[in-house]
Scaffold this motif. Structure first.
Motif: not given
Length: 679
Positions: A360-361, A363-364, A367-368, A421-422, A424-425, A428, A490
């Protein structure tokens, strides 16, 4: 056995003993330390060695097995023992890691299963070689490792690092992913170096043992506890990854703690400590990678090393970008993008949480960073099937845009932050696809579906984890405040990207919803800056919040001020508050309370500050709409509003040729070139 001849008999001349011919069998040594192998001894070689004062050791079992195999091979092939071809040295085949259904290995494994079903079971070789038997450590690598051990001991760094680490975790923070492992890693590193006598021979011995342990697999089962898991790489089983995680944690401590005397008391000293500890983290990681034994500990070290590089080298650094790619590669190699497999679910619960948080981190972050730099993402969700940390039930659903199921007693910790975070990713990822849709009506239809999912996801988060009041009124621990700021920013950024995707091409009218989200995001960033002494870094640094969220919001507001500075009705917030927040952001950057001149993100923030100040100066310059008449020729000059209308004739639009604006350095360079700022 053939009788030894004078040509192959060991003789002594002038007190010198020539070494026997090379042999691939296990080698023994006599007192003068010349190699004489067991096979040569049986043939009579070394019989005239007058320097031998003790008997040879008995050959090892493995050597005897090899010798038996050679004799059998010689017997069947019709050659004598002297003519037998030496067996090949042990060879380390690459560790393939996770192999998907399209790989050739998987394809031929299926054929092998079918063949076994027809002909009966067959014996297969072990795919996991014994580290003691099948790998010959390179002397160069061992020497590098020994030099690192000597360097840590020679400069007495470990006691200072340990003190800094303890002061850091006392604040309530830790590494975002490897936090549960840092304390045992710190204890192991401290014990390893403190009991070291400082000699090169001992350093070499320690280096060999660390290589040996790093090659060993991690033993675990469904019932393994965290302490039992840590025993795989701590205490007597210390690995290079253990030392790497400790040095990475110390690097993060030096980033978060502005002053930590007597280790450092100035910004220059702190930067030296950051670079030194990150250098150790890099070198320890580089010693692990050639072993080709990717595992969970290496993955955690790779991720934390990437985060440290982004904070020490900067978010625009190519090295940071490459390190993020290494983390993605490690995830794919371990197969953690496919979490529905039986082997993944067979891991203990705490390890599944760490693996899911790692995905998750990463992957986020993928994207960011791709949005921030305007580069393609590396991890695509359509190829991944992953779960959120904490979802361990058999009926748990894969992570998706559907509202996640949260516990009402959910704590604010790194697992909660990773879950959000996952999610929201994922949003996104789908929003980024909107920018490739040429049909605006279809883009808008898909956008409103995403908007509904955004609100549903946010409302599903427990109220205790949502920041619904001002940060100053939030009565939580400093580290929990930072978690809440991370989650709220986020959430606002997802809305910001969605509204940005709905901006019509060649549009000159401000989008009120986009401006409203921008003002909320900028307001929260500014409030966090003002209350920075009352929060503790929970994994997302304040500089990243400013550079990623703050500059995105400020860029949109500044662009609107330049394009429609006279249209007060475009803003739902008073001009005074807008100017106040932009001024605070510029002042905090300019005065050096956020970044110093040698900080990695200084160039980006400094350029943005200059442009913001120019816009504010232009907007607050006294002007009159009365006609200015010259005393000598009575010529009428255009009013200030007419000048702005002339400049804003639609010929200049920053987004004419781009789909997604990253609010990165080039944006502020282009915005500074607006005609109204050059008058």
């Amino acid at each position: 056995m053939p009788t030894p001849t004078s040509s192959n008999r060991l003789t002594v001349k002038s007190g010198k003993l020539p070494a026997c011919d090379p042999c691939r069998a296990i080698k023994l040594r006599c007192d003068h330390d010349k190699p004489v192998c067991s096979r040569c001894r049986e043939r009579g070689r070394g019989a005239d060695c007058t320097y031998r004062s003790r008997p040879f050791k008995r050959p090892s079992t493995r050597a005897a097995n090899w010798r038996s195999q050679e004799n059998n091979q010689a017997h069947h092939s019709g050659v004598t023992a002297d003519e037998t071809v030496n067996p090949p040295a042990a060879f380390q085949y690459p560790n393939p890691g996770y192999l998907g259904s399209s790989s050739h290995t998987t394809f031929f494994d299926q054929l092998q299963i079918q063949k076994t079903a027809e002909t009966g079971p067959t014996t297969e070789c072990n795919s996991h070689p014994n580290p003691a038997d099948d790998y010959i450590f390179d002397d160069t690598c061992i020497a590098k490792g020994a030099e690192l051990i000597l360097e840590l001991h020679r400069d007495s760094l470990i006691p200072q690092f340990t003190q800094l680490f303890r002061r850091w975790i006392a604040t309530g923070t830790n590494l975002a992913l490897a936090g549960p492992l840092t304390t045992p890693c710190a204890s192991t590193t401290s014990h390893l170096i403190s009991n070291f006598d400082g000699t090169h021979a001992s350093a070499t011995t320690i280096s060999k043992r660390l290589f040996y342990n790093s090659r060993c697999p991690l033993h675990l089962n469904h019932d393994t506890t965290l302490d039992e898991y840590c025993a795989n790489f701590c205490g007597p089983h210390a690995r290079w990854e253990t030392l790497g995680l400790f040095c990475t944690a110390v690097c993060r401590a030096s980033i978060d703690l502005t002053y930590a005397e007597p280790m450092y008391g100035s910004e220059q000293q702190r930067r030296r400590i950051q670079k030194l500890t990150l250098s150790f983290s890099d070198r320890f990681l580089d010693l692990c990678l050639p072993l080709d034994c990717m595992n969970d500990i290496q993955l955690f070290l790779t991720y934390e090393n990437f985060i440290s590089h982004s904070q020490v080298d900067g978010d625009q650094s190519y090295l940071s970008w490459r390190k993020l790619g290494d983390v993605a590669a490690a995830l794919f190699a371990l197969g953690y993008h496919q979490q529905q497999t039986e082997s993944f679910r067979a891991a203990p619960a705490f390890l599944r949480d760490l693996r899911q948080a790692a995905f998750c981190r990463t992957y986020s972050a993928d994207k960011n960073v791709s949005i921030f730099l305007g580069r393609p993402p590396r991890i695509l969700r359509k190829f991944c099937h992953f779960y959120l940390p904490g979802d361990h039930d058999a009926d748990s659903h894969e992570a998706s845009r559907s509202p996640a199921v949260w516990l009402h007693t959910q704590k604010l910790d790194f697992a909660t932050d990773s879950r959000w975070a996952g999610l929201c990713a994922i949003l996104k990822d789908d929003i980024l696809d909107l920018f490739t849709e040429d049909n605006y009506d279809e883009r808008a239809r898909r956008a409103w579906l995403i908007e509904a999912d955004i609100q549903a996801q946010w409302l599903a988060v427990p109220r205790s984890c949502r920041l619904e009041c001002s940060l100053k009124a939030c009565d939580r621990r400093p580290v929990e405040r930072d978690f809440m700021v991370n989650m709220k920013l986020n959430y606002l950024h997802v809305q910001f990207l969605l509204r940005l995707a709905l901006v019509r091409p060649m549009s000159t009218e401000p989008d009120s919803d986009l401006l409203d989200v921008s003002l909320k995001m900028l307001g929260l960033v500014v409030e966090t800056i003002l209350l920075k002494d009352q929060i503790v870094n929970s994994g997302t640094s304040l500089v990243w919040k400013v550079a990623y969220y703050g500059l995105s919001a400020a860029g949109m507001i500044c662009l609107t001020l330049v394009k429609r500075s006279f249209a007060i009705q475009s803003f739902t917030t008073s001009f005074s508050k807008i100017f106040q927040e932009l001024s605070i952001l510029a002042a905090e950057i300019e005065r050096g309370t956020l970044v110093y001149i040698d900080s990695p993100n200084y160039a980006l923030l400094a350029r943005a500050t200059q442009t913001i100040k120019a816009i504010l100066d232009r907007m607050m310059t006294p002007s009159s709409d009365n006609t200015m008449v010259a005393s000598d020729n009575q010529i009428e000059h255009p009013t200030a509003s007419e000048q702005r209308e002339t400049l804003d004739d639609g010929s200049w639009w920053l987004w004419d040729n781009t789909n997604l604006q990253e609010f990165e350095l080039s944006f502020w360079h282009n915005l500074a070139g607006h005609p109204s700022l050059n008058q």
